[in-house]
Design a protein around this motif. Structure first.
Motif, mmCIF file in Angstrom:
data_model
loop_
_atom_site.group_PDB
_atom_site.id
_atom_site.type_symbol
_atom_site.label_atom_id
_atom_site.label_comp_id
_atom_site.label_asym_id
_atom_site.label_seq_id
_atom_site.Cartn_x
_atom_site.Cartn_y
_atom_site.Cartn_z
ATOM 1 N N ILE A 214 -75.313 -37.048 6.947
ATOM 2 C CA ILE A 214 -75.323 -38.221 7.832
ATOM 3 C C ILE A 214 -76.363 -39.206 7.281
ATOM 4 N N MET A 215 -76.043 -40.493 7.305
ATOM 5 C CA MET A 215 -76.976 -41.520 6.819
ATOM 6 C C MET A 215 -77.054 -42.665 7.822
ATOM 7 N N ILE A 216 -78.160 -43.395 7.774
ATOM 8 C CA ILE A 216 -78.253 -44.614 8.594
ATOM 9 C C ILE A 216 -78.467 -45.819 7.677
ATOM 10 N N ASP A 217 -79.617 -45.890 7.041
ATOM 11 C CA ASP A 217 -79.890 -47.101 6.246
ATOM 12 C C ASP A 217 -79.402 -46.987 4.807
ATOM 13 N N GLY A 218 -79.406 -45.771 4.256
ATOM 14 C CA GLY A 218 -78.927 -45.594 2.881
ATOM 15 C C GLY A 218 -79.912 -46.065 1.837
ATOM 16 N N THR A 219 -81.155 -46.352 2.257
ATOM 17 C CA THR A 219 -82.141 -46.862 1.298
ATOM 18 C C THR A 219 -83.455 -46.086 1.350
ATOM 19 N N GLY A 220 -83.429 -44.883 1.904
ATOM 20 C CA GLY A 220 -84.631 -44.048 1.878
ATOM 21 C C GLY A 220 -85.621 -44.321 2.989
ATOM 22 N N MET A 221 -85.248 -45.089 4.010
ATOM 23 C CA MET A 221 -86.212 -45.471 5.047
ATOM 24 C C MET A 221 -86.167 -44.582 6.293
ATOM 25 N N CYS A 222 -84.990 -44.053 6.635
ATOM 26 C CA CYS A 222 -84.873 -43.387 7.945
ATOM 27 C C CYS A 222 -85.067 -41.871 7.878
ATOM 28 N N GLY A 223 -84.790 -41.261 6.775
ATOM 29 C CA GLY A 223 -84.981 -39.810 6.636
ATOM 30 C C GLY A 223 -83.827 -38.975 7.149
ATOM 31 N N VAL A 224 -82.805 -39.607 7.677
ATOM 32 C CA VAL A 224 -81.695 -38.861 8.278
ATOM 33 C C VAL A 224 -80.933 -38.030 7.245
ATOM 34 N N CYS A 225 -80.897 -38.497 6.018
ATOM 35 C CA CYS A 225 -80.088 -37.820 5.000
ATOM 36 C C CYS A 225 -80.872 -36.730 4.266
ATOM 37 N N ARG A 226 -81.969 -36.261 4.891
ATOM 38 C CA ARG A 226 -82.849 -35.269 4.249
ATOM 39 C C ARG A 226 -82.089 -33.995 3.901
ATOM 40 N N ARG A 234 -85.429 -33.795 -0.391
ATOM 41 C CA ARG A 234 -84.846 -34.971 -1.039
ATOM 42 C C ARG A 234 -84.092 -35.800 -0.012
ATOM 43 N N PHE A 235 -84.009 -37.103 -0.263
ATOM 44 C CA PHE A 235 -83.163 -37.974 0.546
ATOM 45 C C PHE A 235 -81.906 -38.244 -0.290
ATOM 46 N N ALA A 236 -80.773 -37.839 0.247
ATOM 47 C CA ALA A 236 -79.528 -37.933 -0.532
ATOM 48 C C ALA A 236 -79.230 -39.370 -0.946
ATOM 49 N N CYS A 237 -79.625 -40.344 -0.124
ATOM 50 C CA CYS A 237 -79.245 -41.730 -0.422
ATOM 51 C C CYS A 237 -79.981 -42.305 -1.628
ATOM 52 N N VAL A 238 -81.238 -41.927 -1.813
ATOM 53 C CA VAL A 238 -81.990 -42.513 -2.927
ATOM 54 C C VAL A 238 -82.246 -41.533 -4.077
HETATM 55 FE FE1 FES Z 1 -81.966 -43.107 5.593
HETATM 56 FE FE2 FES Z 1 -81.259 -41.780 3.438
HETATM 57 S S1 FES Z 1 -79.973 -42.679 4.921
HETATM 58 S S2 FES Z 1 -83.251 -42.130 4.197
#
Ligand code: FES
Length: 280
Positions: A214-226, A234-238
């Motif tokens: 699951i992702m929210i911002d996709g730029t490493g800011m929210c941590g949801v994709c941990r 790791r954050f999958a998005c970045v």
């Molecule tokens: Fe937010 Fe990866 S989607 S840190």
């Protein structure tokens, strides 16, 4: 706003959407993804790029129509617009001359593995493609894979095409190919990524998977994709979305992916989108 250029169901429940997004199309590389919103009040969802055309300024995504937002996206007609297409996001898949590569795609991952297989072929690799589905009628884009692959192999759960069963049969497929495989790359649902990685581990073949948390911002800011990969967070998005499939903590990832399962199935009538007159 981003205009819908093509929208159609390509096999039952799997939808293709092509959107006008010139800035994204110009920079897109295999293995990257975009984040879409179907309407102003809608959630942001990540979808892997299945194709793009820099000249036409379009990007194509393929997704399983499984929840609230994918349902909205699938309902879009050509000519309609959506408010958000952010990307390209994530790191591109590492394309090198590995030798012989087995590209494995299932469900929506059949779409996203295609540009990866195409780029690997262009880089001088020998490409074998393995497609997985419940039944033969769920395969698509086969002519595209035929054009770039040494061979296209199938696995179906019901045995209607190719090997019968699940991806657990990977060792047998590799043995039957009769050539040493230098790398396996898997795109598809988390279960496919996990089972494919489990199946390739005893073969000792480097296996890379495109994670889809699951992702929210996709730029490493929210941590949801941990995700946990080896000993590292790791954050999958970045840091990804590609990771070594033999190092991923799959139990944790599968658990985290279930966080919003109930909300995904909430019917349209309870949506804030409808309350705000937002029509996908
Ligand atoms: Fe937010 Fe990866 S989607 S840190």
């Amino acid at each position: 706003m981003f205009r819908v250029v093509a929208s159609r169901m390509i096999v039952p429940n799997v939808h293709l959407l092509t959107l006008e997004a010139p800035a994204v199309a110009r920079e897109a590389k295999p293995g990257q993804f975009v984040i879409l919103r179907a309407c102003e009040e809608g959630e942001r969802i990540p979808l892997s790029l299945s194709d793009w055309d820099a000249e036409m300024g379009t990007v194509t995504v393929i997704f399983l129509n499984i929840g609230f937002t994918t349902n909205q996206l699938a309902a879009l007609e050509e000519g309609k617009t959506i408010p958000t297409v952010v990307g390209p996001l994530g790191n591109a898949t590492r394309i090198e001359k590995y030798g012989t590569v087995l590209c494995l795609g299932g469900c929506y991952g059949i779409g996203s593995i295609f540009p990866i297989a195409r780029a690997l072929k262009a880089a001088g690799n020998r490409v074998f493609t393995l497609l997985e589905a419940r039944s033969a009628y769920l395969f698509y884009w086969e002519e595209r894979f035929e054009a770039i692959s040494e061979r296209v192999i199938h696995i179906t759960r019901d045995g209607t095409r190719g090997y019968r069963g699940h991806i657990d049969r990977l060792p047998e497929v590799v043995k039957d190919l009769g050539v040493p495989i230098d790398r396996i790359i898997i795109n598809g649902c988390t279960f496919l990524l996990k089972r494919g990685s489990d199946a390739s581990r005893p073969l000792g073949i480097s296996t890379w998977v495109s994670l889809n948390p699951i992702m929210i911002d996709g730029t490493g800011m929210c941590g949801v994709c941990r995700v946990t990969v080896g000993d590292a967070t790791r954050f999958a998005c970045v840091h990804g979305p590609d990771f070594d499939g033999h190092q991923v903590n799959w139990e944790e990832l599968l658990h985290r992916r279930k966080a919003y399962m109930v909300e995904e199935e909430v019917p349209f009538r309870t949506s804030r989108c409808n309350d705000h007159g937002c029509k996908a």
